[in-house]
Design a protein around this motif. Structure first.
Motif, PDB file in Angstrom:
ATOM      1  N   PHE A  85       9.497 -12.763  -0.797  1.00  0.00           N
ATOM      2  CA  PHE A  85       8.711 -13.144   0.325  1.00  0.00           C
ATOM      3  C   PHE A  85       7.970 -11.823   0.800  1.00  0.00           C
ATOM      4  N   SER A  86       7.045 -11.930   1.624  1.00  0.00           N
ATOM      5  CA  SER A  86       6.270 -10.821   2.220  1.00  0.00           C
ATOM      6  C   SER A  86       6.652 -10.798   3.579  1.00  0.00           C
ATOM      7  N   THR A  87       6.539  -9.800   3.854  1.00  0.00           N
ATOM      8  CA  THR A  87       6.938  -9.558   5.490  1.00  0.00           C
ATOM      9  C   THR A  87       5.815  -8.919   6.115  1.00  0.00           C
ATOM     10  N   ASP A  89       3.606  -8.977  10.334  1.00  0.00           N
ATOM     11  CA  ASP A  89       2.954  -9.990  11.192  1.00  0.00           C
ATOM     12  C   ASP A  89       1.426 -10.318  11.019  1.00  0.00           C
ATOM     13  N   GLU A  90       0.769  -9.091  10.236  1.00  0.00           N
ATOM     14  CA  GLU A  90      -0.701  -9.079  10.051  1.00  0.00           C
ATOM     15  C   GLU A  90      -1.137 -10.061   8.973  1.00  0.00           C
ATOM     16  N   LEU A  91       0.076 -10.590   8.153  1.00  0.00           N
ATOM     17  CA  LEU A  91      -0.221 -11.287   6.836  1.00  0.00           C
ATOM     18  C   LEU A  91      -0.648 -13.021   7.091  1.00  0.00           C
ATOM     19  N   ARG A  92      -1.499 -13.118   6.213  1.00  0.00           N
ATOM     20  CA  ARG A  92      -1.897 -14.652   6.137  1.00  0.00           C
ATOM     21  C   ARG A  92      -2.045 -15.111   4.912  1.00  0.00           C
ATOM     22  N   GLU A 100      -5.938  -9.351  10.838  1.00  0.00           N
ATOM     23  CA  GLU A 100      -5.116  -9.862   9.876  1.00  0.00           C
ATOM     24  C   GLU A 100      -5.607  -9.670   8.584  1.00  0.00           C
ATOM     25  N   ILE A 101      -4.787  -9.758   7.762  1.00  0.00           N
ATOM     26  CA  ILE A 101      -5.337  -9.710   6.192  1.00  0.00           C
ATOM     27  C   ILE A 101      -4.301 -10.689   5.356  1.00  0.00           C
ATOM     28  N   TYR A 102      -5.137 -10.953   4.138  1.00  0.00           N
ATOM     29  CA  TYR A 102      -4.505 -11.886   3.293  1.00  0.00           C
ATOM     30  C   TYR A 102      -3.135 -11.087   2.352  1.00  0.00           C
ATOM     31  N   ASP A 103      -2.548 -11.902   2.157  1.00  0.00           N
ATOM     32  CA  ASP A 103      -1.255 -11.696   1.488  1.00  0.00           C
ATOM     33  C   ASP A 103      -1.479 -11.654   0.050  1.00  0.00           C
ATOM     34  N   SER A 104      -1.448 -10.572  -0.555  1.00  0.00           N
ATOM     35  CA  SER A 104      -1.977 -10.592  -1.900  1.00  0.00           C
ATOM     36  C   SER A 104      -0.437  -9.895  -2.651  1.00  0.00           C
ATOM     37  N   ASN A 105       0.505  -9.431  -2.040  1.00  0.00           N
ATOM     38  CA  ASN A 105       1.556  -8.928  -2.819  1.00  0.00           C
ATOM     39  C   ASN A 105       2.688 -10.325  -3.387  1.00  0.00           C
ATOM     40  N   ARG A 106       2.419 -11.474  -2.472  1.00  0.00           N
ATOM     41  CA  ARG A 106       3.097 -12.588  -3.219  1.00  0.00           C
ATOM     42  C   ARG A 106       2.500 -13.045  -4.564  1.00  0.00           C
ATOM     43  N   SER A 160       8.408  -7.520   0.125  1.00  0.00           N
ATOM     44  CA  SER A 160       7.469  -6.303   0.156  1.00  0.00           C
ATOM     45  C   SER A 160       7.229  -5.935   1.691  1.00  0.00           C
ATOM     46  N   GLY A 161       6.891  -4.775   1.940  1.00  0.00           N
ATOM     47  CA  GLY A 161       6.755  -4.500   3.391  1.00  0.00           C
ATOM     48  C   GLY A 161       7.955  -4.311   4.157  1.00  0.00           C
ATOM     49  N   GLY A 162       8.081  -3.489   5.304  1.00  0.00           N
ATOM     50  CA  GLY A 162       9.105  -3.539   6.002  1.00  0.00           C
ATOM     51  C   GLY A 162      10.146  -2.589   5.752  1.00  0.00           C
ATOM     52  N   VAL A 163      10.155  -1.428   4.715  1.00  0.00           N
ATOM     53  CA  VAL A 163      10.889  -0.625   4.611  1.00  0.00           C
ATOM     54  C   VAL A 163      10.453   0.717   4.608  1.00  0.00           C
ATOM     55  N   SER A 164       9.114   0.860   5.225  1.00  0.00           N
ATOM     56  CA  SER A 164       8.690   2.314   5.501  1.00  0.00           C
ATOM     57  C   SER A 164       9.301   2.759   6.978  1.00  0.00           C
ATOM     58  N   VAL A 165       9.256   4.238   7.230  1.00  0.00           N
ATOM     59  CA  VAL A 165       9.948   4.551   8.207  1.00  0.00           C
ATOM     60  C   VAL A 165       9.857   3.880   9.526  1.00  0.00           C
ATOM     61  N   GLY A 166       8.403   3.467   9.868  1.00  0.00           N
ATOM     62  CA  GLY A 166       8.293   2.790  11.143  1.00  0.00           C
ATOM     63  C   GLY A 166       8.899   1.513  11.179  1.00  0.00           C
ATOM     64  N   GLU A 167       9.256   0.850  10.244  1.00  0.00           N
ATOM     65  CA  GLU A 167       9.774  -0.609  10.355  1.00  0.00           C
ATOM     66  C   GLU A 167      11.160  -0.492   9.711  1.00  0.00           C
ATOM     67  N   ALA A 168      11.738   0.279   8.962  1.00  0.00           N
ATOM     68  CA  ALA A 168      12.941   0.055   8.204  1.00  0.00           C
ATOM     69  C   ALA A 168      14.105  -0.192   9.164  1.00  0.00           C
ATOM     70  N   PRO A 171       7.626  -1.346  -0.941  1.00  0.00           N
ATOM     71  CA  PRO A 171       6.897  -1.066   0.180  1.00  0.00           C
ATOM     72  C   PRO A 171       5.756  -2.242   0.166  1.00  0.00           C
ATOM     73  N   GLY A 172       4.927  -2.050   1.169  1.00  0.00           N
ATOM     74  CA  GLY A 172       3.889  -3.115   1.643  1.00  0.00           C
ATOM     75  C   GLY A 172       2.659  -2.903   0.937  1.00  0.00           C
ATOM     76  N   ASN A 173       2.564  -1.520   0.518  1.00  0.00           N
ATOM     77  CA  ASN A 173       0.922  -1.335   0.210  1.00  0.00           C
ATOM     78  C   ASN A 173       0.894  -2.035  -1.129  1.00  0.00           C
ATOM     79  N   PRO A 174      -0.388  -2.581  -1.385  1.00  0.00           N
ATOM     80  CA  PRO A 174      -0.480  -3.381  -2.832  1.00  0.00           C
ATOM     81  C   PRO A 174      -0.296  -2.698  -4.020  1.00  0.00           C
ATOM     82  N   VAL A 175      -0.835  -1.484  -4.195  1.00  0.00           N
ATOM     83  CA  VAL A 175      -0.448  -0.703  -5.412  1.00  0.00           C
ATOM     84  C   VAL A 175       0.844  -0.335  -5.337  1.00  0.00           C
TER      85      VAL A 175
END
Ligand code: AMP
Ligand code: MG
Length: 422
Positions: free
Chosen positions: A197-199, A201-204, A214-220, A264-272, A312-316
């Motif tokens: 799953f993707s984590t 608040d900005e993802l749709r 908001e942005i589309y969830d591409s990681n999934r 994906s997402g939520g493991v960077s310093v700010g969110e971890a 990480p959250g970034n798509p690349v």
């Protein structure tokens, strides 16, 4: 299974979560991987892409009969003059699937085609290019060797020998090999079940309308693609908002239903911190800042019995960390043996590359052949970790190791093809 727990291992002396080299993180993860148990018998064609759960033992000799490797004539080598032409009498023919029933005696030869059974009495085949036929009278050039152009029964594989080892991933060649042994069903390791799953608040999800920011969830989608290609059984759990209660629920459900959980997402310093404290309740997870770019934050651990990869959250970054850490780990869990790292090779870089020493970079590159036939590579352009088009444009990674600094145009660099990675 290693007796070590994740927290014990992560407390080891030389462990630094703030600067974890790529190779060390890989090695750390591999201590905790054990292939899943469970197998199923499937028809051969359904085994494509699956992992063999048992050795495949040949029930027959391959080839099954002594046969000819050439179109020509079969005879006794003793009848051929080494120094000059010899003329023998053609007494019959042995074609593939239509053997010659008689015996080749002194002075005889038998017309034979590739794959034809070498008849009783004959020990040698002379190819037709070295022979002249005049009716049934065939003249062979001198200089032939006893046993030439004859494939012995069992030469490729003896009955009872292991044709394919357990752990082998079945590709088209294996399908053919298994069929050549007359085997119609094989035992394969059960599919690995992977929940993701993707984590954020900005993802749709695709299909909904985007609000401000908001942005589309591409990681999934990329994760789905990579997992499907690896042959996993995927469980897409959608987008989970950055809410401790919802995340806890999602992690609990994912771990209960899958062998592996990928987020994906939520493991960077700010969110971890937030995810960290929550995962602390559910399992044992380490959070790293990997000395690499892209893909710096990464979490690995166990939630219940499931392996957890927090990408990480970034798509690349998602794709790079999947390829560099998750791919091999999943293959081990799938029972693949040996798990070969994706090979790398060298090419001449045609552009200057900016690179800071002290971390491994996986720049996206385009590999081509120069006018002189030598391999060249150039970067795809902007290398930001959010630019998914750089992955799409690329056909390889340019891997620049920790020690490397800026690379001048014309230098040789290490590359790894993307096609075939999964
Ligand atoms: P995070 O690691 O959650 O801080 O996310 C890092 C960046 O990646 C942010 O710009 C996110 O908006 C973006 N991002 C996170 N998850 C996704 C996703 N599933 N699809 C596309 N972009 C994402
Ligand atoms: Mg986020």
């Amino acid at each position: 299974m290693a007796a070590l727990t994740i927290s014990q291992a992560s407390c080891a002396d030389d462990y630094d979560p703030n600067s974890m080299p790529v190779a060390k993180a890989r090695a750390f993860i591999h201590q905790f991987l054990e292939p899943v148990a469970g197998a199923a018998r499937v028809p051969v064609r359904s085994a494509l892409g699956r992992v063999l759960a048992e050795d495949i033992v040949s029930p027959v000799d391959v080839p099954a009969h002594r046969n000819s490797a050439m179109d020509g004539w079969a005879m006794r080598a003793a009848d051929l003059d080494a120094a000059k032409d010899t003329t023998l009498k053609e007494i019959g023919a042995s074609f593939a699937g239509k053997p010659f029933a008689g015996t080749v005696g002194k002075g005889d030869c038998v017309r034979i085609m590739t794959g034809g059974v070498v008849p009783e009495g004959a020990d040698t085949v002379v190819m037709q290019e070295r022979a002249r036929a005049d009716g049934k009278s065939i003249t062979f050039a001198g200089g032939q060797k006893q046993g030439q152009n004859v494939r012995e029964a069992g030469e490729d594989l003896k009955a009872g020998a292991v044709a394919l080892r357990k752990g082998r991933i079945v590709r088209p060649a294996e399908l053919g090999l298994i069929a050549s042994l007359g085997i119609g069903e094989v035992c394969v390791v059960r599919k690995l079940r992977v929940a993701f799953f993707s984590t954020g608040d900005e993802l749709r999800s695709v299909g909904s309308t985007l609000g401000a920011g908001e942005i589309y969830d591409s990681n999934r989608y990329t994760i789905f693609g990579m997992l499907e290609r690896l042959g996993c059984d995927v469980l897409d759990m959608g987008v989970v908002r950055d809410d401790p209660r919802l995340l806890e629920e999602a992690f609990g459900a994912a771990a209960a239903n899958a062998d592996v959980v990928i987020t994906s997402g939520g493991v960077s310093v700010g969110e971890a911190d937030f995810v960290k404290s929550m995962l602390g309740k559910l399992g044992e997870v380490v959070f790293w800042k990997i000395a690499m770019k892209p893909g710096r934050p990464l979490a690995y651990g166990k939630i219940g019995r499931a392996h957890f990869f927090g990408l990480p959250g970034n798509p690349v970054s998602v794709m790079v960390t999947f390829y560099q850490f998750v791919r091999d780990a999943l293959l081990v869990l799938m029972g693949a043996d040996p798990v070969e790292p994706v090979p790398t090779f060298r090419a001449t870089c045609t552009a200057r590359l900016k690179k800071a020493p002290g971390r491994t970079e996986f720049q996206r590159g385009i590999l081509a052949r120069g006018a002189d036939g030598a391999l060249t590579v150039k970067p795809t352009g902007e290398q930001g970790s959010g630019i998914l088009k750089s992955m799409s444009d690329a056909n390889c990674f340019i891997i620049l190791d920790d020690a490397t600094g800026n690379v001048e145009a014309g230098a040789s660099v290490e590359v790894q093809l993307l096609e075939g990675i999964v």
